[in-house]
Design an enzyme around this catalytic site. Structure first.
Site, PDB file in Angstrom:
ATOM      1  N   SER A 190       0.791  -1.230   0.000  1.00 21.70           N
ATOM      2  CA  SER A 190       0.000   0.000   0.000  1.00 21.70           C
ATOM      3  C   SER A 190       0.820   1.276   0.000  1.00 21.70           C
ATOM      4  O   SER A 190       0.378   2.292  -0.522  1.00 21.70           O
ATOM      5  CB  SER A 190      -0.949   0.011   1.199  1.00 21.70           C
ATOM      6  OG  SER A 190      -0.217  -0.014   2.410  1.00 21.70           O
ATOM      7  N   HIS A 218      -5.065  -3.424  -2.769  1.00 22.55           N
ATOM      8  CA  HIS A 218      -4.657  -2.533  -3.862  1.00 22.55           C
ATOM      9  C   HIS A 218      -4.461  -3.280  -5.177  1.00 22.55           C
ATOM     10  O   HIS A 218      -3.881  -2.730  -6.115  1.00 22.55           O
ATOM     11  CB  HIS A 218      -3.392  -1.768  -3.461  1.00 22.55           C
ATOM     12  CG  HIS A 218      -3.608  -0.926  -2.252  1.00 22.55           C
ATOM     13  ND1 HIS A 218      -4.172   0.328  -2.299  1.00 22.55           N
ATOM     14  CD2 HIS A 218      -3.409  -1.207  -0.930  1.00 22.55           C
ATOM     15  CE1 HIS A 218      -4.284   0.814  -1.075  1.00 22.55           C
ATOM     16  NE2 HIS A 218      -3.830  -0.102  -0.219  1.00 22.55           N
ATOM     17  N   LYS A 249     -11.765   0.844  -2.304  1.00 20.47           N
ATOM     18  CA  LYS A 249     -10.677   1.351  -3.161  1.00 20.47           C
ATOM     19  C   LYS A 249     -11.154   1.241  -4.613  1.00 20.47           C
ATOM     20  O   LYS A 249     -12.056   1.978  -4.984  1.00 20.47           O
ATOM     21  CB  LYS A 249      -9.398   0.598  -2.822  1.00 20.47           C
ATOM     22  CG  LYS A 249      -9.018   0.877  -1.359  1.00 20.47           C
ATOM     23  CD  LYS A 249      -7.729   0.241  -0.943  1.00 20.47           C
ATOM     24  CE  LYS A 249      -7.261   0.744   0.404  1.00 20.47           C
ATOM     25  NZ  LYS A 249      -8.124   0.455   1.554  1.00 20.47           N
TER      26      LYS A 249
HETATM   27  C1  LIG Z   1      -3.294  -3.046   2.299  1.00 22.09           C
HETATM   28  C2  LIG Z   1      -4.511  -2.636   3.033  1.00 22.09           C
HETATM   29  N1  LIG Z   1      -5.216  -3.567   3.695  1.00 22.09           N
HETATM   30  C3  LIG Z   1      -6.317  -3.237   4.394  1.00 22.09           C
HETATM   31  C4  LIG Z   1      -6.766  -1.948   4.448  1.00 22.09           C
HETATM   32  C5  LIG Z   1      -7.972  -1.624   5.286  1.00 22.09           C
HETATM   33  O1  LIG Z   1      -9.097  -1.485   4.476  1.00 22.09           O
HETATM   34  P1  LIG Z   1     -10.309  -0.545   4.941  1.00 22.09           P
HETATM   35  O2  LIG Z   1      -9.899   0.853   4.632  1.00 22.09           O
HETATM   36  O3  LIG Z   1     -11.462  -1.023   4.122  1.00 22.09           O
HETATM   37  O4  LIG Z   1     -10.498  -0.774   6.400  1.00 22.09           O
HETATM   38  C6  LIG Z   1      -6.070  -0.944   3.746  1.00 22.09           C
HETATM   39  C7  LIG Z   1      -6.460   0.470   3.700  1.00 22.09           C
HETATM   40  O5  LIG Z   1      -7.093   1.155   4.201  1.00 22.09           O
HETATM   41  C8  LIG Z   1      -4.911  -1.300   3.029  1.00 22.09           C
HETATM   42  O6  LIG Z   1      -4.200  -0.377   2.391  1.00 22.09           O
END
Ligand SMILES: Cc1ncc(COP(=O)(O)O)c(C=O)c1O
Length: 396
Positions: A190, A218, A249
């Site tokens: 990320s 992502h 996303k």
């Molecule tokens: C790699 C990754 N996993 C999990 C999440 C968590 O997802 P959420 O924003 O839907 O809680 C994010 C980002 O927010 C992320 O970048």
């Protein structure tokens, strides 16, 4: 000021001093390449709305219809009386999209990570994480009580050393069930935008009898012939026990999901605490996510994805990136020093470009960066303007 507030004020001053203070910025427009921040128009290069779906009419109409049909709130957790038809439709759509037997949606990706890891592992088990996995996975691993080991980022030798150690621990264990070993990695990282070597990781986990969970937060919507994610692009989807994704996303809505076998999903319904003990997502979010997954699979979704990669190629043609077999929509502009990163972000904002500085604890200390993201909704002119402004503001 009482002692409680004095303590917090001191801590906040320390954050200021370290260049680590954070504050919310109020956006007065929909998520799009052009946004209004504090009344000022900015060109937004910081969103995860990779396919430009967050403000897409098909998703907004689906959300509005769901509100009319099911109301504003879900009323209860899914296992009490909140499991509305729109949640079932979302789970079925996600399973079909991912090409897995079943899928289960959660209120966030954060909750999905906690649900899976907490359900699958206990204190006698081992969890093996890539050094750069998202905080939700680290937090879930800690909470599970499993023995946590971390391998150097994308380092297969280090991973194999840890698997050898875990295998030996399993052989010597006297517990009634064999020690479970779960490897967790992201497919597209990320904050760095680089990709995990999923094929050799799958081979290693099979050699050592471990399980693999891949967070495609992502990657979902962007890679593979059906845009299921990097695992599809690399032909390893059906060898991964737990696939995780987010709905907020590329899919344009909000929430998270896990997909895999029917026994996995049935087990999660019974044991994933973040699923069981949390009110079901609002109907609008579930319906918009279903529309987002359908849009992503459509011919227009394919065109959006192609546009995204053209914009990324346009940017990378003038800003050299480390060689990679696959492109990434996340392009970190490395700075290092936290305060300097903040200064560059401010200078960019003054020239109407939004790319916030990413600092500790999101990344390691001294590794501050501007996390630039390109989306399908940007035009060629937007990317050209970004390049012109960056030339005078940031040097690699
Ligand atoms: C790699 C990754 N996993 C999990 C999440 C968590 O997802 P959420 O924003 O839907 O809680 C994010 C980002 O927010 C992320 O970048």
């Amino acid at each position: 000021m009482n002692s409680f507030n004095r303590d917090l004020t001191q801590r906040l001053e320390e954050l200021h001093h370290q260049g680590l203070y954070r504050e919310l910025r109020r956006i007065d427009s929909p998520q799009a390449p052009r946004i209004q921040l504090d009344g000022k128009p900015l060109l937004n290069f910081s969103s995860n709305d990779y396919l430009g779906l967050a403000n897409e009419p098909a998703l907004k109409n689906a959300a509005a219809e769901a509100i009319q049909r099911y109301g504003a709130g879900a009323g209860a957790s899914r296992l009490i009386c909140g499991s509305l038809a729109c949640h079932h439709e979302l789970d079925e759509t996600l399973a079909a999209f991912k090409g897995t037997e079943a899928a289960l949606s959660f209120s966030s990706g954060y909750a999905a990570a906690h649900g899976a890891i907490g359900a699958l592992l206990g204190k006698d088990d081992v969890i093996v994480l890539d050094k750069l996995v998202h905080a939700c996975i680290v937090d879930a691993a800690r909470l599970s009580g499993a023995k946590m080991r971390v391998f150097a980022h994308n380092d297969l030798n280090d991973l194999e050393d840890i698997l050898r150690w875990a295998d030996a621990r399993r052989s010597s264990s006297a517990h009634e069930h064999p020690v479970r070993i779960l490897i967790v990695t992201e497919s597209v990282f990320s904050m760095d935008g680089d990709l995990a070597p999923l094929k050799p990781i799958v081979e290693l986990k099979e050699n050592y009898g471990a399980w693999l969970m891949v967070d495609e937060a992502h990657g979902t919507g962007l890679y593979g012939p059906n845009r299921r994610g990097l695992a599809e692009a690399l032909g390893v989807s059906d060898r991964i026990e737990v696939q995780m994704g987010t709905l907020g996303k590329a899919l344009g809505s909000a929430g998270g999901f896990l997909s895999g076998s029917r026994p996995l999903i049935d087990y999660l319904v019974n044991r994933a605490r973040s699923f069981i003990f949390s009110t079901a997502p609002v109907p609008a979010a579930a319906a918009a996510a279903t529309a987002g997954a359908r849009f992503t699979q459509s011919a227009e979704g394919e065109r959006r994805c192609a546009t995204l990669w053209r914009r990324v190629a346009q940017f990378c043609a003038r800003t050299p990136q480390p060689p990679s077999s696959q492109p990434s929509a996340i392009i970190p502009l490395m700075v290092g020093d936290e305060t300097r990163a903040m200064e560059i972000a401010t200078a960019l904002r003054q020239q109407e470009i939004l790319i916030p500085a990413i600092r500790y604890p999101t990344v390691a200390r001294g590794q501050a960066r501007l996390r630039l993201t390109v989306t399908a909704a940007h035009t060629e002119e937007d990317v050209a303007k970004l390049q012109t402004v960056l030339k005078s503001t940031w040097t690699p």
